[in-house]
Write a protein that holds these residues in place. Structure first.
Motif, PDB file in Angstrom:
ATOM      1  N   GLU A 143      54.471  43.793  40.610  1.00 31.75           N
ATOM      2  CA  GLU A 143      54.060  42.647  39.811  1.00 31.75           C
ATOM      3  C   GLU A 143      52.563  42.422  39.918  1.00 31.75           C
ATOM      4  O   GLU A 143      51.931  42.761  40.919  1.00 31.75           O
ATOM      5  CB  GLU A 143      54.789  41.371  40.258  1.00 31.75           C
ATOM      6  CG  GLU A 143      54.491  40.947  41.686  1.00 31.75           C
ATOM      7  CD  GLU A 143      55.178  39.637  42.065  1.00 31.75           C
ATOM      8  OE1 GLU A 143      55.947  39.101  41.256  1.00 31.75           O
ATOM      9  OE2 GLU A 143      54.916  39.156  43.184  1.00 31.75           O
ATOM     10  N   LEU A 144      52.033  41.820  38.865  1.00 28.18           N
ATOM     11  CA  LEU A 144      50.618  41.501  38.836  1.00 28.18           C
ATOM     12  C   LEU A 144      50.313  40.371  39.815  1.00 28.18           C
ATOM     13  O   LEU A 144      51.034  39.376  39.877  1.00 28.18           O
ATOM     14  CB  LEU A 144      50.226  41.068  37.420  1.00 28.18           C
ATOM     15  CG  LEU A 144      48.833  40.478  37.253  1.00 28.18           C
ATOM     16  CD1 LEU A 144      47.784  41.566  37.395  1.00 28.18           C
ATOM     17  CD2 LEU A 144      48.705  39.785  35.897  1.00 28.18           C
ATOM     18  N   VAL A 145      49.229  40.517  40.565  1.00 33.51           N
ATOM     19  CA  VAL A 145      48.745  39.434  41.426  1.00 33.51           C
ATOM     20  C   VAL A 145      47.519  38.786  40.793  1.00 33.51           C
ATOM     21  O   VAL A 145      47.475  37.573  40.591  1.00 33.51           O
ATOM     22  CB  VAL A 145      48.390  39.966  42.826  1.00 33.51           C
ATOM     23  CG1 VAL A 145      47.805  38.853  43.683  1.00 33.51           C
ATOM     24  CG2 VAL A 145      49.617  40.575  43.487  1.00 33.51           C
ATOM     25  N   ALA A 146      46.522  39.610  40.491  1.00 32.32           N
ATOM     26  CA  ALA A 146      45.292  39.093  39.898  1.00 32.32           C
ATOM     27  C   ALA A 146      44.510  40.241  39.278  1.00 32.32           C
ATOM     28  O   ALA A 146      44.594  41.377  39.747  1.00 32.32           O
ATOM     29  CB  ALA A 146      44.428  38.391  40.945  1.00 32.32           C
ATOM     30  N   THR A 147      43.784  39.923  38.214  1.00 32.43           N
ATOM     31  CA  THR A 147      42.900  40.902  37.595  1.00 32.43           C
ATOM     32  C   THR A 147      41.552  40.257  37.314  1.00 32.43           C
ATOM     33  O   THR A 147      41.434  39.020  37.239  1.00 32.43           O
ATOM     34  CB  THR A 147      43.457  41.445  36.265  1.00 32.43           C
ATOM     35  OG1 THR A 147      43.602  40.354  35.343  1.00 32.43           O
ATOM     36  CG2 THR A 147      44.780  42.144  36.454  1.00 32.43           C
ATOM     37  N   ILE A 148      40.553  41.105  37.134  1.00 30.35           N
ATOM     38  CA  ILE A 148      39.215  40.618  36.822  1.00 30.35           C
ATOM     39  C   ILE A 148      38.530  41.649  35.935  1.00 30.35           C
ATOM     40  O   ILE A 148      38.644  42.857  36.153  1.00 30.35           O
ATOM     41  CB  ILE A 148      38.408  40.344  38.113  1.00 30.35           C
ATOM     42  CG1 ILE A 148      37.064  39.688  37.790  1.00 30.35           C
ATOM     43  CG2 ILE A 148      38.247  41.606  38.950  1.00 30.35           C
ATOM     44  CD1 ILE A 148      36.367  39.119  39.026  1.00 30.35           C
ATOM     45  N   THR A 149      37.849  41.158  34.910  1.00 30.66           N
ATOM     46  CA  THR A 149      37.162  42.052  33.992  1.00 30.66           C
ATOM     47  C   THR A 149      35.792  42.435  34.543  1.00 30.66           C
ATOM     48  O   THR A 149      35.303  41.838  35.520  1.00 30.66           O
ATOM     49  CB  THR A 149      36.974  41.386  32.627  1.00 30.66           C
ATOM     50  OG1 THR A 149      36.026  40.300  32.761  1.00 30.66           O
ATOM     51  CG2 THR A 149      38.288  40.841  32.094  1.00 30.66           C
ATOM     52  N   SER A 150      35.152  43.382  33.888  1.00 27.87           N
ATOM     53  CA  SER A 150      33.807  43.769  34.300  1.00 27.87           C
ATOM     54  C   SER A 150      32.824  42.618  34.110  1.00 27.87           C
ATOM     55  O   SER A 150      31.788  42.569  34.775  1.00 27.87           O
ATOM     56  CB  SER A 150      33.345  44.996  33.505  1.00 27.87           C
ATOM     57  OG  SER A 150      33.401  44.738  32.116  1.00 27.87           O
ATOM     58  N   GLY A 151      33.184  41.676  33.241  1.00 29.94           N
ATOM     59  CA  GLY A 151      32.330  40.507  33.030  1.00 29.94           C
ATOM     60  C   GLY A 151      32.625  39.351  33.968  1.00 29.94           C
ATOM     61  O   GLY A 151      31.939  38.330  33.924  1.00 29.94           O
ATOM     62  N   GLY A 152      33.667  39.519  34.790  1.00 26.70           N
ATOM     63  CA  GLY A 152      33.961  38.503  35.795  1.00 26.70           C
ATOM     64  C   GLY A 152      35.060  37.507  35.438  1.00 26.70           C
ATOM     65  O   GLY A 152      35.315  36.569  36.193  1.00 26.70           O
ATOM     66  N   THR A 153      35.734  37.711  34.317  1.00 26.18           N
ATOM     67  CA  THR A 153      36.834  36.820  33.942  1.00 26.18           C
ATOM     68  C   THR A 153      38.086  37.208  34.723  1.00 26.18           C
ATOM     69  O   THR A 153      38.496  38.370  34.704  1.00 26.18           O
ATOM     70  CB  THR A 153      37.118  36.906  32.438  1.00 26.18           C
ATOM     71  OG1 THR A 153      35.939  36.525  31.732  1.00 26.18           O
ATOM     72  CG2 THR A 153      38.263  35.984  32.057  1.00 26.18           C
TER      73      THR A 153
END
Length: 119
Positions: free
Chosen positions: A46-56
């Motif tokens: 399951e997904l815990v957390a993600t972050i984009t290259s822009g920091g979102t």
């Protein structure tokens, strides 16, 4: 081929903290999305957390306000600060990098690091 190497897992008591790190190989580009997934025994990943290259960033409801994801975009390194850990957080945590190449999206995975939270 992007390689991801996790570290920082271990055994901690409920209410404690751990910080996971994931170091990506040098690519010459910033991976579009980096994140953390987890898989507990007998359950699906399951997904815990993600972050984009822009920091979102985005979090699973179960870890909101307890976990914080951050990254060093240029180095393709991502961290997961886990506070107020609960026994139900026990799982193997996998680092993920998702990037759009000419042939489409591709996922890269680390080998996983075990987090055990005792009650």
């Amino acid at each position: 081929q992007v390689q991801l190497v996790e570290s920082g897992g271990g055994l901690v008591q409920a209410g404690g903290s751990l910080r996971l790190s994931c170091v990506g190989s040098e690519t010459g580009f910033s991976i579009n999305y980096m994140g953390w997934y987890r898989q507990a025994p007998g359950k699906q990943r399951e997904l815990v957390a993600t972050i984009t290259s822009g920091g979102t960033s985005k979090y699973a409801d179960s870890v909101l306000d307890r976990f914080t994801i951050s990254r060093d975009g240029i180095k393709n390194t991502v961290y997961l600060q886990m506070n107020r850990l609960k026994p139900e957080d026990t799982a193997v945590y996998y680092c993920n990098g998702r990037h759009y190449y000419e042939m489409g999206w591709k996922d890269h995975w680390g080998q996983g690091t075990l987090v055990t939270v005792s009650s």
